[in-house]
Design a protein around this motif. Sequence first.
Motif, PDB file in Angstrom:
ATOM      1  N   UNK A 153      28.480   2.171  20.854  1.00 10.77           N
ATOM      2  CA  UNK A 153      27.959   1.848  19.525  1.00 10.77           C
ATOM      3  C   UNK A 153      27.498   0.408  19.445  1.00 10.77           C
ATOM      4  N   UNK A 154      26.642   0.188  18.462  1.00 10.44           N
ATOM      5  CA  UNK A 154      26.267  -1.167  18.050  1.00 10.44           C
ATOM      6  C   UNK A 154      26.751  -1.352  16.621  1.00 10.44           C
ATOM      7  N   UNK A 155      27.325  -2.504  16.341  1.00 10.51           N
ATOM      8  CA  UNK A 155      27.811  -2.760  14.983  1.00 10.51           C
ATOM      9  C   UNK A 155      26.650  -3.129  14.064  1.00 10.51           C
ATOM     10  N   UNK A 156      26.648  -2.530  12.872  1.00 18.33           N
ATOM     11  CA  UNK A 156      25.688  -2.865  11.829  1.00 18.33           C
ATOM     12  C   UNK A 156      26.390  -3.658  10.737  1.00 18.33           C
ATOM     13  N   UNK A 157      25.685  -4.622  10.158  1.00 15.80           N
ATOM     14  CA  UNK A 157      26.229  -5.343   9.016  1.00 15.80           C
ATOM     15  C   UNK A 157      25.134  -5.422   7.950  1.00 15.80           C
TER      16      UNK A 157
ATOM     17  N   UNK B  10      29.841  -2.833   6.614  1.00 17.82           N
ATOM     18  CA  UNK B  10      29.274  -2.680   7.949  1.00 17.82           C
ATOM     19  C   UNK B  10      29.382  -1.219   8.374  1.00 17.82           C
ATOM     20  N   UNK B  11      28.924  -0.934   9.543  1.00 17.74           N
ATOM     21  CA  UNK B  11      28.947   0.437  10.049  1.00 17.74           C
ATOM     22  C   UNK B  11      28.622   0.455  11.520  1.00 17.74           C
ATOM     23  N   UNK B  12      28.353   1.638  12.045  1.00 23.06           N
ATOM     24  CA  UNK B  12      28.045   1.801  13.467  1.00 23.06           C
ATOM     25  C   UNK B  12      26.714   2.518  13.637  1.00 23.06           C
ATOM     26  N   UNK B  13      26.018   2.112  14.664  1.00 22.41           N
ATOM     27  CA  UNK B  13      24.768   2.758  15.035  1.00 22.41           C
ATOM     28  C   UNK B  13      24.850   3.214  16.484  1.00 22.41           C
ATOM     29  N   UNK B  14      24.443   4.440  16.720  1.00 25.66           N
ATOM     30  CA  UNK B  14      24.223   4.896  18.092  1.00 25.66           C
ATOM     31  C   UNK B  14      22.801   4.508  18.464  1.00 25.66           C
ATOM     32  N   UNK B  15      22.602   3.562  19.378  1.00 26.92           N
ATOM     33  CA  UNK B  15      21.235   3.220  19.782  1.00 26.92           C
ATOM     34  C   UNK B  15      20.527   4.440  20.376  1.00 26.92           C
ATOM     35  N   UNK B  16      19.225   4.459  20.256  1.00 26.56           N
ATOM     36  CA  UNK B  16      18.457   5.610  20.734  1.00 26.56           C
ATOM     37  C   UNK B  16      18.676   5.866  22.215  1.00 26.56           C
ATOM     38  N   UNK B  17      18.759   4.790  23.015  1.00 26.20           N
ATOM     39  CA  UNK B  17      18.906   5.017  24.450  1.00 26.20           C
ATOM     40  C   UNK B  17      20.286   5.567  24.797  1.00 26.20           C
ATOM     41  N   UNK B  18      21.301   5.339  23.932  1.00 27.81           N
ATOM     42  CA  UNK B  18      22.614   5.947  24.152  1.00 27.81           C
ATOM     43  C   UNK B  18      22.558   7.431  23.803  1.00 27.81           C
TER      44      UNK B  18
END
Length: 595
Positions: free
Chosen positions: A138-142, A183-191
């Motif tokens: 994941x990547x953290x979103x804020x 904040x939240x979590x993002x699944x990057x497209x390449x993941x």
Amino acid sequence: MSSAAWHARISCGRETGAGFLVTERHVLTCAHVVARSGTEEVRVRFGPGVPDGHDGDGLPAKVVAHGGWDGRDTDPGDVAVLELDRAVGVEPARFAPPADAYGDPPRRLLAYGFPKRYEEGTLAEYRATADQLIAGEWVQLEAWAAHGQPLVPGFSGAAVTLADTGRVVGMVSAAARDPQIRNGRMLPAHVMARYWPRLGELIPTPEYGRAEKERLRELVQGRGPEFEGRPECSPERLYSDAVGPFGPPLPARRFGSLWDAAWYLLSEVPDTGAAARFAARLADFVEDAPARGALRSWPSRPHDRLPRPPLPGPPAAHRPTADRQPWSPILVEIAPSGSGDHHFLVEVSAYTGRHRRVVGSRALPADRVRGYALQRIDEAYHELEPEARELIAFVLPRRWLNTDVAHWQRSADDDSPLGSFAPLVVMDLERRRSGGLQHKLLQKWQRLDAQPAARLHRIGCGAVGQDPVRLTIGLRRGADMVGFAAPPRAGGTRRLFQASLNAAVPVMFWPRSGCRGDHRGAAHEDCAGAAFLDRLAEHLAGLPPSELPSHIHELREAAYASDASEPHWAYDLALLWEDPRCLPDPVGYLHSPVG
């Protein structure tokens, strides 16, 4: 139709989330949004103007791919692919390169979700904290600002897009449990593409386009079971071979499949040639010959076959004539693998100009060396241009130099000797790896190019008592070629043979069979070795050393085709011929799995 029409509202039982159209019939969302799809109907509704189902509640869909999410917040693979029962008239979402989600200053990101009381959907503004993956996933979103719409239930599965282009960089997978933490979590497209390989074709990556990635995926997927239990072709081993010893280290997580490793190379490794080297290395373990060729030639773009610069040739007065092009060697190097006396590393390469392409490289037991080498030699011909002058060169350990490689059956369907198919020479592995001896060989060839004729030094059967050190020193000054009356099997002949190699003699001849060469003093009567040297000297008279592989090939053809009652004198002729100018240190490896 609005460019936002590909945003989708997903319902599955009492669960509501978001998703986005990526092909004319496929929608991406979170696996937890459709967790009850086994018992509840999944329906997808798009923006205004897109026809819904008969009851106005959206189009029916089924889950056709799943990332393996196991129900806990921290479980990886929270991805599901939905397939609609029919195509919709909506242009799918378009993706941005993976790195575009990050920057300084940060990029403004938008998510379009469907929380309670927002039937038509609403936007949330966020940014990526950093490009570092948390738990490799994941990547953290804020939040972009201290006010505005936070990520809440209903945003799961929403596309995260660049505010300025609308291109997708990821998918919302979770939000903070505490509403005070924005904040939240993002699944990057390449993941996400790890879990649904087709997605990789849609995500821009350096160097390779959609068609090339699709072809690689088709070639790589499904090969996993073929290699199970074979550590030398595990995804991790193939990755390491592709990036080399100084490339990026293995990621902390293990690769889930061969495609996972290939996609990591495409999307996260800066070296754009690494994926091609991965494909070439994988090819070496594929039993199906057409698939092996397709992997090795991937990506098969026109510029891969541009003419390569020729090797630097001899001085103008001694250059080959128009019908004698420089040699294009197929190099077969057989070296101890370090795994015991009966295991060898076999590497087959094709040289085109100053470029070398490795066709295969495997560690094998001795009884599999011949079959593997012959198969890869045949495939190496695909790398040669039609006008190329082929030269098959075996680089062998010193104790294998008397091996009958010229007599090897060319293929399973062709019983003719390999030495009758093309010019064939052998070279000494230890000498090839010696910088000093290679330098001396280059000097020898410079002198040979300027001489009208080459000098042959004869070592007869009675010379076995000669001092090897004195022979080495003498040959360095006074011999261009050495002919032996006996094969290098008996101890005395072996020592003189090694002395000749250490003298950097570029051309050596001997009969593979016949007199053992262990006679001291005067020559014995009716020595086959002496007769061999007489015939050899007669045949070599006036021939340029640079063309000897071709002349010996013709001689072998005559010997193999002879129907006389006695074997032709050259039937077992061995030729050691080494011109480093034909096999230079390459200036670049094309799709080489090693190097």
